[in-house]
Design an enzyme around this catalytic site. Structure first.
Site, PDB file in Angstrom:
ATOM      1  N   CYS A   8       0.835  -1.215   0.000  1.00  0.00           N
ATOM      2  CA  CYS A   8       0.000   0.000   0.000  1.00  0.00           C
ATOM      3  C   CYS A   8       0.865   1.258   0.000  1.00  0.00           C
ATOM      4  CB  CYS A   8      -0.998  -0.023   1.152  1.00  0.00           C
ATOM      5  SG  CYS A   8      -2.285   1.235   0.961  1.00  0.00           S
ATOM      6  N   HIS A  29      -3.702  -5.043  -0.496  1.00  0.00           N
ATOM      7  CA  HIS A  29      -3.296  -5.547   0.815  1.00  0.00           C
ATOM      8  C   HIS A  29      -3.339  -7.070   0.828  1.00  0.00           C
ATOM      9  CE1 HIS A  29      -3.183  -1.788   3.112  1.00  0.00           C
ATOM     10  NE2 HIS A  29      -4.048  -1.374   2.211  1.00  0.00           N
ATOM     11  N   GLU A  38      -2.457  -9.020   3.110  1.00  0.00           N
ATOM     12  CA  GLU A  38      -2.837  -9.480   4.456  1.00  0.00           C
ATOM     13  C   GLU A  38      -4.334  -9.374   4.696  1.00  0.00           C
ATOM     14  OE1 GLU A  38      -1.597  -6.615   3.689  1.00  0.00           O
ATOM     15  OE2 GLU A  38      -2.450  -5.054   4.962  1.00  0.00           O
TER      16      GLU A  38
END
Lengths: 206, 259
Positions: A79, A183, A185
């Site tokens: 990001c 992202h 994650e």
């Protein structure tokens, strides 16, 4: 051991939790020496480019990250971490790290029904093979939340694109540095797979 | 192309999953952490946790729920209910939430939106609004009024005026909860959702009344919502996430298909 660079940006702990879930050893740190000598480095972040650069410089982490990159450790930006590795960001008109030549423009869209920030799941098209993206299938979606995007000067640095009225780069890289605007994650099983691939990556593109 | 999102809201009371009808008649229906993990595995796009008891002494239970969810659920999730200060927001974010939903506290203290937005970024601040249909008056020209305190206190504030103000103050997304439609499973308040979507340029999440996949289709098309929030239909096992998504996809809605 993966060092996660701590510069007070958001989402450090979500990256750490995802790595824990995958049984990948990691540590959140602002210790420049640890980062320079790390086996791998993750440079995550949600936040403002100018604030991020100020904190990095104040803590000497800009130099540590550059040094780790030069030493050949695999580095993953996420990001904001995919934006401040470029030369400049339009956000706060900020001079950035310059590990990849390019800028970070803000989305300027003509369709008023398209919202900014670009929030949600978008499909990603691979434009150049990369070890980290090897398990991605055409049309796979990843999670985004951002108003600015990375735009490298040289298209050789672009590995994946997405569409939001315009086509824009979402995965960029240079040697042992790879960075995603999305992202991993927070992108479900396919995102976790990208993190897992990073933990096994030797730093060469394929 | 950006997908429409399917979001599920888990109302949490004393650490347990609860469901209300028209904001009252609340029942315990399971464990929020187990449910969150199940929905994640079934391909849900996003989760919202609402702490419906929300007093400060219950906050620790909520932090524990958030933290346990964050360890095994890797999609975005937000937390709302009783967040009054930037410090409250910071705690749930540190425990693993991506975003905070502010509602009553933001109406009472709009500065909270600005402060949280400055501290964590606009993408982190979701303005959640409980809205009731009322007769059109000078005070409420849209005929939609903001209600706070979990549906108990009408504020005499026009919902359209409030959402525009919320966006200006720094909210990055808005949730439109229709009190009239909540728990009825008779469909979202399409007109309200579309009116809000036309009024702001941030993403709009429709909430309240989703009883079958057709309702989601309607609010994501005619209602111009970016995301639809469901609770009952998933919690009671009437539809699976896969069934909802396949229905929407079959009717041409771009949605993430992942299971």
């Amino acid at each position: 051991m993966i060092c996660i660079i701590d510069y007070d940006a958001g989402n450090l702990t979500s990256v750490k939790r995802a790595l824990n879930y995958l049984d990948i050893e990691s540590e959140i740190t602002q210790d420049a020496d640890k980062i320079i000598n790390a086996e791998r480095v993750i440079f995550p972040g949600v936040g403002h480019a100018k604030t991020a650069m100020e904190v990095l410089v104040n803590r000497g982490l800009d130099a540590a990250l550059k040094r780790a990159f030069e030493k050949g450790a695999p580095v993953l930006g996420i990001c904001l971490g995919s934006q401040v590795i470029l030369s400049r960001s339009e956000e706060g008109d900020t001079e950035c790290l310059g590990l990849i030549k390019g800028t970070c423009p803000k989305f300027k869209l003509s369709d008023p029904s398209l919202k900014i920030p670009h929030i949600g799941w978008n499909s990603v098209q691979i434009v150049q093979r990369h070890f980290l993206l090897k398990d991605l299938e055409p049309g796979d979606e990843l999670y985004f939340v951002h108003s600015y995007y990375p735009r490298p000067q040289n298209s050789d640095n672009i590995f994946a694109m997405a569409e939001y009225e315009i086509e824009f780069p979402v995965a960029i890289g240079e040697k042992n540095l790879f960075a995603t605007q999305f992202h991993p994650e927070k992108s479900g099983p396919i995102g976790l797979q990208i993190l897992k691939n990073f933990s096994q990556w030797d730093g060469s593109p394929c | 192309m950006l997908r429409k999102r399917l979001i599920s809201c888990l109302d949490v009371r004393d650490g347990k999953l609860a469901k209300s009808i028209k904001f009252v008649d609340t029942k315990d229906i399971g464990d929020p952490v187990t449910t969150a993990k199940k929905y994640y595995e079934e391909g849900l796009d996003e989760l919202v946790f609402y702490d419906i008891t929300a007093s400060s002494d219950k906050r620790d239970i909520m932090i524990d729920v958030v933290s346990r969810v964050a360890q095994q659920v890797f999609i975005p999730f937000s937390v709302g209910g009783g967040l009054r200060t930037v410090e409250d927001c910071s705690k749930v974010l540190l425990a693993g939430a991506e975003k905070v939903n502010v509602n009553t506290a933001a109406v009472k203290n709009p500065q909270l939106i600005t402060d949280a937005s400055k501290a964590f970024g606009a993408q982190c601040v979701v303005l959640s609004m409980d809205i009731r249909k009322v007769p059109v008056t000078n005070e409420i020209p849209s005929g939609y009024e903001i209600v706070i305190d979990g549906g108990r206190t009408p504020m005499g504030i026009d919902a359209i005026e409030w959402v525009k103000k919320g966006e200006d103050l720094g909210a990055g997304e808005v949730v439109v909860n229709s009190i009239d439609a909540d728990g009825t499973r008779e469909g979202y308040e399409i007109n309200l959702t579309r009116t809000i979507a036309d009024a702001v340029s941030v993403p709009v999440i429709a909430s309240g009344g989703g009883g079958k996949p057709e309702h989601l289709y309607d609010v994501l098309t005619e209602g111009k919502a970016d995301a639809a929030l469901v609770a009952s239909i998933l919690h009671y096992g009437e539809y699976t996430i896969k069934e909802v998504k396949e229905y929407l996809s079959g009717r041409g809605i771009k949605i993430r298909m992942c299971y």
